[in-house]
Scaffold this motif. Structure first.
Motif, PDB file in Angstrom:
ATOM      1  N   LEU A 211       3.723   3.411   7.223  1.00 61.05           N
ATOM      2  CA  LEU A 211       2.650   2.626   6.582  1.00 61.05           C
ATOM      3  C   LEU A 211       3.300   1.550   5.383  1.00 61.05           C
ATOM      4  O   LEU A 211       2.970   0.385   5.327  1.00 61.05           O
ATOM      5  CB  LEU A 211       1.677   3.520   5.617  1.00 61.05           C
ATOM      6  CG  LEU A 211       0.763   4.324   6.650  1.00 61.05           C
ATOM      7  CD1 LEU A 211       0.087   5.269   5.667  1.00 61.05           C
ATOM      8  CD2 LEU A 211      -0.209   3.443   7.421  1.00 61.05           C
ATOM      9  N   MET A 212       4.301   1.901   4.903  1.00 58.52           N
ATOM     10  CA  MET A 212       4.872   1.111   3.673  1.00 58.52           C
ATOM     11  C   MET A 212       6.000   0.377   4.060  1.00 58.52           C
ATOM     12  O   MET A 212       6.425  -0.393   3.254  1.00 58.52           O
ATOM     13  CB  MET A 212       5.412   2.147   2.398  1.00 58.52           C
ATOM     14  CG  MET A 212       4.384   3.221   1.810  1.00 58.52           C
ATOM     15  SD  MET A 212       4.910   4.012   0.452  1.00 58.52           S
ATOM     16  CE  MET A 212       5.358   2.726  -0.677  1.00 58.52           C
ATOM     17  N   GLU A 213       6.614   0.584   5.449  1.00 65.39           N
ATOM     18  CA  GLU A 213       7.717  -0.467   5.656  1.00 65.39           C
ATOM     19  C   GLU A 213       7.218  -1.699   6.009  1.00 65.39           C
ATOM     20  O   GLU A 213       6.563  -1.934   7.150  1.00 65.39           O
ATOM     21  CB  GLU A 213       8.272   0.448   6.864  1.00 65.39           C
ATOM     22  CG  GLU A 213       9.358  -0.580   7.446  1.00 65.39           C
ATOM     23  CD  GLU A 213      10.474  -0.950   6.417  1.00 65.39           C
ATOM     24  OE1 GLU A 213      10.814  -2.012   6.134  1.00 65.39           O
ATOM     25  OE2 GLU A 213      11.170   0.051   6.050  1.00 65.39           O
TER      26      GLU A 213
ATOM     27  N   GLN B 206       0.632  11.433   4.450  1.00 70.11           N
ATOM     28  CA  GLN B 206       1.736  11.767   3.805  1.00 70.11           C
ATOM     29  C   GLN B 206       2.968  11.551   5.016  1.00 70.11           C
ATOM     30  O   GLN B 206       3.897  10.916   4.574  1.00 70.11           O
ATOM     31  CB  GLN B 206       1.503  13.167   3.167  1.00 70.11           C
ATOM     32  CG  GLN B 206       0.471  13.279   2.237  1.00 70.11           C
ATOM     33  CD  GLN B 206       0.496  14.810   1.816  1.00 70.11           C
ATOM     34  OE1 GLN B 206       0.845  15.861   2.599  1.00 70.11           O
ATOM     35  NE2 GLN B 206      -0.347  14.923   0.930  1.00 70.11           N
ATOM     36  N   GLN B 207       2.837  12.130   5.945  1.00 67.67           N
ATOM     37  CA  GLN B 207       3.817  12.029   6.962  1.00 67.67           C
ATOM     38  C   GLN B 207       4.365  10.854   7.443  1.00 67.67           C
ATOM     39  O   GLN B 207       5.376  10.386   7.991  1.00 67.67           O
ATOM     40  CB  GLN B 207       3.470  13.038   8.253  1.00 67.67           C
ATOM     41  CG  GLN B 207       3.339  14.462   8.068  1.00 67.67           C
ATOM     42  CD  GLN B 207       2.223  15.141   9.026  1.00 67.67           C
ATOM     43  OE1 GLN B 207       2.511  14.654  10.205  1.00 67.67           O
ATOM     44  NE2 GLN B 207       2.332  16.685   8.879  1.00 67.67           N
TER      45      GLN B 207
ATOM     46  N   ARG C 151       0.947  -1.111   0.131  1.00 69.62           N
ATOM     47  CA  ARG C 151       0.132  -0.228   0.118  1.00 69.62           C
ATOM     48  C   ARG C 151       0.976   1.329  -0.072  1.00 69.62           C
ATOM     49  O   ARG C 151       1.926   1.150   0.479  1.00 69.62           O
ATOM     50  CB  ARG C 151      -0.871  -0.113   1.285  1.00 69.62           C
ATOM     51  CG  ARG C 151      -0.271  -0.028   2.341  1.00 69.62           C
ATOM     52  CD  ARG C 151      -1.056  -0.305   3.646  1.00 69.62           C
ATOM     53  NE  ARG C 151      -0.308  -0.177   4.913  1.00 69.62           N
ATOM     54  CZ  ARG C 151      -0.934  -0.229   6.010  1.00 69.62           C
ATOM     55  NH1 ARG C 151      -2.311  -0.265   6.203  1.00 69.62           N
ATOM     56  NH2 ARG C 151      -0.390  -0.210   7.164  1.00 69.62           N
ATOM     57  N   ASP C 152       0.332   2.443  -0.633  1.00 68.98           N
ATOM     58  CA  ASP C 152       0.844   3.609  -0.464  1.00 68.98           C
ATOM     59  C   ASP C 152      -0.146   4.762  -0.735  1.00 68.98           C
ATOM     60  O   ASP C 152      -0.836   4.757  -1.606  1.00 68.98           O
ATOM     61  CB  ASP C 152       1.770   3.535  -1.984  1.00 68.98           C
ATOM     62  CG  ASP C 152       2.432   5.145  -2.098  1.00 68.98           C
ATOM     63  OD1 ASP C 152       2.352   5.983  -1.271  1.00 68.98           O
ATOM     64  OD2 ASP C 152       3.292   5.446  -2.825  1.00 68.98           O
ATOM     65  N   PRO C 153      -0.239   5.662   0.418  1.00 67.33           N
ATOM     66  CA  PRO C 153      -1.171   6.627   0.570  1.00 67.33           C
ATOM     67  C   PRO C 153      -1.023   7.637  -0.455  1.00 67.33           C
ATOM     68  O   PRO C 153      -2.103   8.415  -0.837  1.00 67.33           O
ATOM     69  CB  PRO C 153      -1.021   7.290   1.958  1.00 67.33           C
ATOM     70  CG  PRO C 153       0.601   6.909   2.343  1.00 67.33           C
ATOM     71  CD  PRO C 153       0.650   5.560   1.589  1.00 67.33           C
TER      72      PRO C 153
ATOM     73  N   PHE D   9     -13.564   0.435  -4.971  1.00 67.72           N
ATOM     74  CA  PHE D   9     -13.979  -0.195  -3.505  1.00 67.72           C
ATOM     75  C   PHE D   9     -12.576  -0.701  -2.616  1.00 67.72           C
ATOM     76  O   PHE D   9     -12.739  -0.530  -1.630  1.00 67.72           O
ATOM     77  CB  PHE D   9     -15.131  -1.389  -3.962  1.00 67.72           C
ATOM     78  CG  PHE D   9     -15.469  -1.833  -2.711  1.00 67.72           C
ATOM     79  CD1 PHE D   9     -16.534  -1.429  -1.999  1.00 67.72           C
ATOM     80  CD2 PHE D   9     -14.840  -3.075  -2.003  1.00 67.72           C
ATOM     81  CE1 PHE D   9     -17.083  -2.193  -0.855  1.00 67.72           C
ATOM     82  CE2 PHE D   9     -15.673  -3.675  -0.827  1.00 67.72           C
ATOM     83  CZ  PHE D   9     -16.595  -3.106  -0.198  1.00 67.72           C
ATOM     84  N   THR D  10     -11.823  -1.469  -3.466  1.00 66.91           N
ATOM     85  CA  THR D  10     -10.623  -1.909  -2.666  1.00 66.91           C
ATOM     86  C   THR D  10      -9.820  -0.855  -2.317  1.00 66.91           C
ATOM     87  O   THR D  10      -9.090  -0.771  -1.096  1.00 66.91           O
ATOM     88  CB  THR D  10      -9.937  -2.936  -3.522  1.00 66.91           C
ATOM     89  OG1 THR D  10     -10.686  -3.979  -3.708  1.00 66.91           O
ATOM     90  CG2 THR D  10      -8.648  -3.518  -2.913  1.00 66.91           C
ATOM     91  N   ALA D  11      -9.662   0.277  -3.075  1.00 63.01           N
ATOM     92  CA  ALA D  11      -8.764   1.586  -2.524  1.00 63.01           C
ATOM     93  C   ALA D  11      -9.543   1.961  -1.342  1.00 63.01           C
ATOM     94  O   ALA D  11      -8.710   2.564  -0.484  1.00 63.01           O
ATOM     95  CB  ALA D  11      -8.746   2.272  -3.863  1.00 63.01           C
TER      96      ALA D  11
END
Length: 303
Positions: free
Chosen positions: A259-261, A253-254, A72-74, A116-118
């Protein structure tokens, strides 16, 4: 004040106990923050064993469904478009009953833009950001999600991805470190029965009893929800929804790296230690232990 201090000391002691238990489960990430552990303990009302089980279940489900919780990536295109289409906003403050309000609604009613999944992925990214940054905030006794169905159409129903819906429903009901108090659905459409035909099979009976359905223009929500805590668009005093949302967009963003690690979310696989043949028995014991832990995590996974 003495009571508050004693409570804080007791929570700190239980956080330490939970940290020690985690060390005995090498598959769990070792960098789980004390802030996050505190939330699990708060959810289980201080029961360390229950918090450990909930934590294991949470990470087992995340790893069973990495397409939702890990990959995932915001800031990617699908997340950014979803944030242009919908509001997913925890509202400031707590109700008089010490509950947290969370507001969800469409702001662009074009079903072709709705992913929907997003939406499911962004929902959990916002939650993970909130749980990671609530250090100085008094934890709520429970959570009250509010879903405004204004603008939701029959075409939106066709966008439902059942596999993603299934994961979402199971996670929030069984692995999410929150206590659901009530669920409110505003501006229910005439085709609500068609929506329920899809989602109700995934909802536990005790959770369905928490849902309150409200007709368009009804005042019934305010018998349960303090109107003053809602955004200005709903007659409240919490501020404009766009301003409230901006805080959470900035937080996403911050917290992007967090979140991605992968190491924050992935279950670690046990590895054989290298060494001489004299240590083979020790290695075999380690492998047996790892196999036992792996099996225990698999039994936690929800089919």
């Amino acid at each position: 004040m003495v009571h508050i201090k004693d409570t804080e000391q007791l929570m700190a002691q239980r956080v330490t106990e939970l940290q020690e238990l985690i060390k005995g489960h090498p598959q769990l990430p070792l960098n789980i923050s004390s802030t996050l552990l505190r939330r699990y303990l708060h959810t289980t009302r201080g029961d360390v064993a229950a918090a450990q089980h909930l934590l294991q279940l949470n990470y087992a489900m995340r790893n069973k469904h990495p397409q939702i919780f890990i990959d995932r990536d915001p800031m990617d295109a699908s997340s950014q478009q979803l944030l242009q289409v919908a509001d997913l906003v925890p509202l400031p403050g707590l109700t008089p009953d010490n509950n947290k309000l969370l507001f969800y609604r469409l702001i662009d009613h074009d079903a072709d833009k709705f992913n929907f999944t997003a939406g499911i992925k962004v929902f959990f990214m916002v939650a993970d950001c909130r749980f990671a940054t609530e250090t100085d905030e008094r934890l709520s006794d429970g959570e009250i999600p509010i879903f405004d169905m204004a603008g939701y159409s029959l075409r939106h129903i066709t966008k439902t991805v059942l596999s993603s819906l299934r994961v979402y429903m199971k996670f929030v009901q069984e692995a999410h470190p929150v206590r659901l108090k009530e669920i409110h659905v505003l501006n229910c459409p005439s085709f609500l029965d068609k929506v329920l035909a899809i989602v109700k099979p995934f909802i536990k009976s005790e959770v369905f009893k928490l849902i309150h359905f409200h007709l368009p223009g009804a005042d019934t929500p305010y018998k349960h929800i303090p109107r003053s805590m809602l955004p200005e668009e709903y007659g409240g005093e919490a501020g404009k929804m766009s301003h409230l949302k901006e805080k959470w967009v900035q937080l996403l963003q911050q917290q992007r790296d967090y979140l991605m690690e992968p190491s924050n979310w992935q279950i670690n696989k046990c590895k054989r230690k290298s060494g001489s043949s004299s240590s083979s028995n020790s290695n075999n014991n380690n492998n047996n232990s790892c196999n036992t832990i792996t099996h225990s995590f698999k039994t936690l996974e929800i089919d």
